[in-house]
Design an enzyme around this catalytic site. Structure first.
Site, PDB file in Angstrom:
ATOM      1  CE  LYS A 108       0.246  -1.812   4.351  1.00  0.00           C
ATOM      2  NZ  LYS A 108       0.127  -3.182   4.798  1.00  0.00           N
ATOM      3  N   GLY A 137      -6.164  -6.422   3.960  1.00  0.00           N
ATOM      4  CA  GLY A 137      -5.705  -7.814   3.903  1.00  0.00           C
ATOM      5  C   GLY A 137      -6.624  -8.757   3.159  1.00  0.00           C
ATOM      6  CD  GLU A 193       3.585  -2.543   9.091  1.00  0.00           C
ATOM      7  OE1 GLU A 193       4.665  -2.856   8.569  1.00  0.00           O
ATOM      8  OE2 GLU A 193       2.480  -2.886   8.651  1.00  0.00           O
ATOM      9  CE  LYS A 208      -3.542  -1.464   5.433  1.00  0.00           C
ATOM     10  NZ  LYS A 208      -3.608  -2.050   6.766  1.00  0.00           N
TER      11      LYS A 208
HETATM   12  P1  NAP Z   1       8.141  -9.235   5.656  1.00  0.00           P
HETATM   13  O1  NAP Z   1       7.667 -10.388   6.436  1.00  0.00           O
HETATM   14  O2  NAP Z   1       9.051  -8.264   6.301  1.00  0.00           O
HETATM   15  O3  NAP Z   1       8.835  -9.828   4.343  1.00  0.00           O
HETATM   16  C1  NAP Z   1       9.480  -9.008   3.417  1.00  0.00           C
HETATM   17  C2  NAP Z   1      10.219  -9.887   2.442  1.00  0.00           C
HETATM   18  O4  NAP Z   1      10.789  -9.088   1.434  1.00  0.00           O
HETATM   19  C3  NAP Z   1      11.357 -10.681   3.095  1.00  0.00           C
HETATM   20  O5  NAP Z   1      11.400 -11.977   2.559  1.00  0.00           O
HETATM   21  C4  NAP Z   1      12.601  -9.902   2.678  1.00  0.00           C
HETATM   22  O6  NAP Z   1      13.759 -10.720   2.533  1.00  0.00           O
HETATM   23  C5  NAP Z   1      12.178  -9.388   1.324  1.00  0.00           C
HETATM   24  N1  NAP Z   1      12.878  -8.162   0.961  1.00  0.00           N
HETATM   25  C6  NAP Z   1      12.849  -6.976   1.603  1.00  0.00           C
HETATM   26  N2  NAP Z   1      13.624  -6.089   0.965  1.00  0.00           N
HETATM   27  C7  NAP Z   1      14.157  -6.745  -0.093  1.00  0.00           C
HETATM   28  C8  NAP Z   1      15.066  -6.384  -1.109  1.00  0.00           C
HETATM   29  N3  NAP Z   1      15.597  -5.157  -1.157  1.00  0.00           N
HETATM   30  N4  NAP Z   1      15.392  -7.295  -2.034  1.00  0.00           N
HETATM   31  C9  NAP Z   1      14.862  -8.545  -1.991  1.00  0.00           C
HETATM   32  N5  NAP Z   1      14.007  -8.950  -1.036  1.00  0.00           N
HETATM   33  C10 NAP Z   1      13.664  -8.060  -0.107  1.00  0.00           C
HETATM   34  O7  NAP Z   1       6.931  -8.379   5.072  1.00  0.00           O
HETATM   35  P2  NAP Z   1       5.429  -8.844   4.881  1.00  0.00           P
HETATM   36  O8  NAP Z   1       4.723  -8.702   6.174  1.00  0.00           O
HETATM   37  O9  NAP Z   1       5.393 -10.130   4.166  1.00  0.00           O
HETATM   38  O10 NAP Z   1       4.861  -7.664   3.963  1.00  0.00           O
HETATM   39  C11 NAP Z   1       5.155  -7.617   2.581  1.00  0.00           C
HETATM   40  C12 NAP Z   1       4.280  -6.551   1.926  1.00  0.00           C
HETATM   41  O11 NAP Z   1       2.918  -6.890   2.119  1.00  0.00           O
HETATM   42  C13 NAP Z   1       4.436  -5.138   2.501  1.00  0.00           C
HETATM   43  O12 NAP Z   1       4.251  -4.197   1.480  1.00  0.00           O
HETATM   44  C14 NAP Z   1       3.287  -5.049   3.501  1.00  0.00           C
HETATM   45  O13 NAP Z   1       2.871  -3.722   3.742  1.00  0.00           O
HETATM   46  C15 NAP Z   1       2.230  -5.830   2.756  1.00  0.00           C
HETATM   47  N6  NAP Z   1       1.183  -6.381   3.610  1.00  0.00           N
HETATM   48  C16 NAP Z   1       1.522  -7.170   4.660  1.00  0.00           C
HETATM   49  C17 NAP Z   1       0.530  -7.708   5.452  1.00  0.00           C
HETATM   50  C18 NAP Z   1       0.855  -8.606   6.594  1.00  0.00           C
HETATM   51  O14 NAP Z   1      -0.072  -9.095   7.259  1.00  0.00           O
HETATM   52  N7  NAP Z   1       2.108  -8.914   6.861  1.00  0.00           N
HETATM   53  C19 NAP Z   1      -0.821  -7.411   5.168  1.00  0.00           C
HETATM   54  C20 NAP Z   1      -1.131  -6.608   4.077  1.00  0.00           C
HETATM   55  C21 NAP Z   1      -0.120  -6.092   3.297  1.00  0.00           C
HETATM   56  P3  NAP Z   1      14.404 -11.534   3.781  1.00  0.00           P
HETATM   57  O15 NAP Z   1      13.352 -12.520   4.217  1.00  0.00           O
HETATM   58  O16 NAP Z   1      15.579 -12.193   3.228  1.00  0.00           O
HETATM   59  O17 NAP Z   1      14.689 -10.500   4.829  1.00  0.00           O
HETATM   60  N1  HSE Z   2       0.200  -3.232  10.237  1.00  0.00           N
HETATM   61  C1  HSE Z   2      -0.965  -3.529   9.458  1.00  0.00           C
HETATM   62  C2  HSE Z   2      -2.150  -3.701  10.422  1.00  0.00           C
HETATM   63  C3  HSE Z   2      -0.724  -4.794   8.645  1.00  0.00           C
HETATM   64  O1  HSE Z   2      -1.959  -3.743  11.638  1.00  0.00           O
HETATM   65  O2  HSE Z   2      -3.281  -3.751   9.962  1.00  0.00           O
HETATM   66  C4  HSE Z   2      -1.640  -4.925   7.483  1.00  0.00           C
HETATM   67  O3  HSE Z   2      -1.517  -3.857   6.618  1.00  0.00           O
END
Ligand code: NAP
Ligand code: HSE
Length: 429
Positions: A108, A137, A193, A208
């Protein structure tokens, strides 16, 4: 099955990325039946190749550089689940579009900052960018707006879109814990975060809201115009006083097109305790959509986490596999209007909590500041003494935020304020 497979290049193997791998692996047959072709991952990228991950990645090519992944010949759809609105995520998404790939993103922040430029680039290259996972999500709210409600003029979009903030506010409410206590607990549980201000400062939820507003009102994404206020000033007193009046406090996003322009707010609000928004507990998200023909639609579900977010990513991937093509924001990016930001928000009643010095005329001085700013008092009560201090609660009649701020800017000069006042909008939902 003879149709050519749809080949994913997956950038990011964290919470969301591993969820995507699991769905692709666990539901390969189901996905192929639904789309008429296999959907496979061909290559992946993350920062640390040596990291232990909760999935078998041995069948996939590894790219250290996500830009190289985005350009690979054997990738049809670039799935960006790395995060961050500059750097790798932006460069790789731009590279994917330039290389003729479709893009699915959960990011986002990237879309809130660069959505218009990315959409223009994608659409002039005949590519699509999909981002269901980026907003609320697992809730299919982008699909609801762009497809299910496509025949409606959208009147208002509202919602609780940050699970971490709702978790903090509901634990304060249910367990009588202070903001600081729940914040620390949420951080220890990994709910926040890496930069917690993205959550508690309202920025994540503001991203969002800006994306939903663009689709709902046919305007270019304008995150900078979102009025943002976090939950850090909400005290346990506010939670209890709001409850006494029949309200709950939520970090509520509201976007609506008014005669004064586009109003976008992500701020703490009081909402009726018995409304769907008031009843929302814990990390769950809720989005309320209001259309001229349909009336009000309420969508509720998990706003984060590996399964729900990957579910939304895969919905976009499956649409692409089926051949569905849709402009990024529901209409061609070149036709999105430049939004005029509303100069002032729709009037509302406000909850004002303040601590006064308990001396003659103190309340009268505050009432004068409000009256001179054109703010009328609906209810007022002093709710107990704390030594020489008098906590006071005022509920106003409908007023603009500008008038409330004007009145509050004069409070200090009265010499009777013992602490900074708190103003919270009472939203009609
Ligand atoms: P995360 O757990 O921190 O995972 C990020 C991944 O991206 C990791 O595997 C990391 O590698 C990789 N990465 C980061 N920088 C990189 C780079 N420069 N080159 C290559 N790989 C890189 O994050 P996440 O929670 O999955 O979130 C990912 C996206 O989804 C974000 O935009 C977040 O806002 C969105 N999102 C997340 C959620 C949620 O519930 N988590 C919900 C909605 C949206 P390593 O593993 O090797 O460190
Ligand atoms: N930090 C976010 C939340 C993750 O608490 O809703 C999903 O965008």
């Amino acid at each position: 099955m003879s149709a050519a497979p749809l080949r994913i290049g997956l950038a990011g193997l964290g919470t969301v990325g591993i969820g995507v791998v699991k769905i692709v692996q666990d539901h390969a047959d189901l996905i192929a039946r639904r789309t008429g072709r296999p959907v496979v991952i061909t290559a992946v990228s993350a920062r640390d190749r040596a990291k232990t991950r909760d999935a078998d990645l041995s069948g996939y090519a590894w790219e250290t550089d996500p830009v190289a992944l985005a350009k690979r010949e054997d990738v049809d759809v670039f799935v960006e689940v790395m995060g961050g609105h500059e750097g790798a995520a932006k460069f790789a998404t731009e590279a994917a579009i330039a290389a003729g790939k479709d893009v699915v993103s959960a990011n986002k922040a990237l879309l809130a900052h660069h959505g218009q430029a990315l959409a223009m680039a994608a659409e002039s290259a005949g590519r699509v960018i999909r981002f269901e996972a980026a907003v609320a999500g697992g809730i299919p709210v982008i699909k609801a707006l762009t497809e299910g409600l496509a025949g409606n003029q959208i009147k208002r979009v509202m919602g609780v879109m940050n699970g971490s903030c709702n978790y903090i506010l509901t634990r304060m409410q249910n367990d009588g814990m202070t903001y600081e206590q729940v914040f620390d607990a949420a951080q220890a549980l990994g709910y926040l975060e890496a930069d917690p201000n993205l959550d508690v400062g309202g920025i994540d939820a503001g991203h969002k809201l800006a994306l939903l507003a663009s689709i709902a009102f046919g305007t270019k994404v304008s995150f900078d115009a979102v009025e943002l206020e976090g939950i850090g000033k909400i005290s346990i007193d506010d939670i209890h006083l709001a409850a006494d009046m029949g309200y709950r406090i939520k970090l509520l996003g509201v976007a609506q097109m008014t005669g004064r322009g586009l109003e976008q707010r992500m701020t703490p609000c009081l909402v009726p305790a018995d409304s769907p928004l008031g009843q929302l507990q814990g990390g769950t998200n809720m989005v309320v959509l209001e259309g001229d023909s349909v009336g009000q639609i309420v969508l509720r579900g998990p706003g984060a986490g590996t399964g729900p977010t990957a579910s939304a990513v895969m919905a976009d991937v499956l649409d692409i596999a089926r051949g569905a093509r849709m402009p990024t924001f529901g209409q061609p990016a070149a036709t999105l209007a430049d939004p005029i930001a509303a100069v002032s928000t729709t009037p509302a009643s406000y909850y004002l909590r303040m601590t006064l010095l308990d001396k003659p005329g103190a309340l009268a001085k505050i009432a004068t500041c409000l009256g001179e700013a054109g703010v009328s008092i609906d209810q007022m009560r002093q709710y107990g003494h704390e030594g020489t201090l008098a906590p006071v609660l005022i509920v106003t009649h409908k007023a603009t935020r500008a008038d409330i701020d004007h009145a509050m800017s004069r409070f200090d000069a009265t010499g009777v304020m013992a602490a900074a006042p708190v103003a919270i909008r009472i939203e009609e939902v």
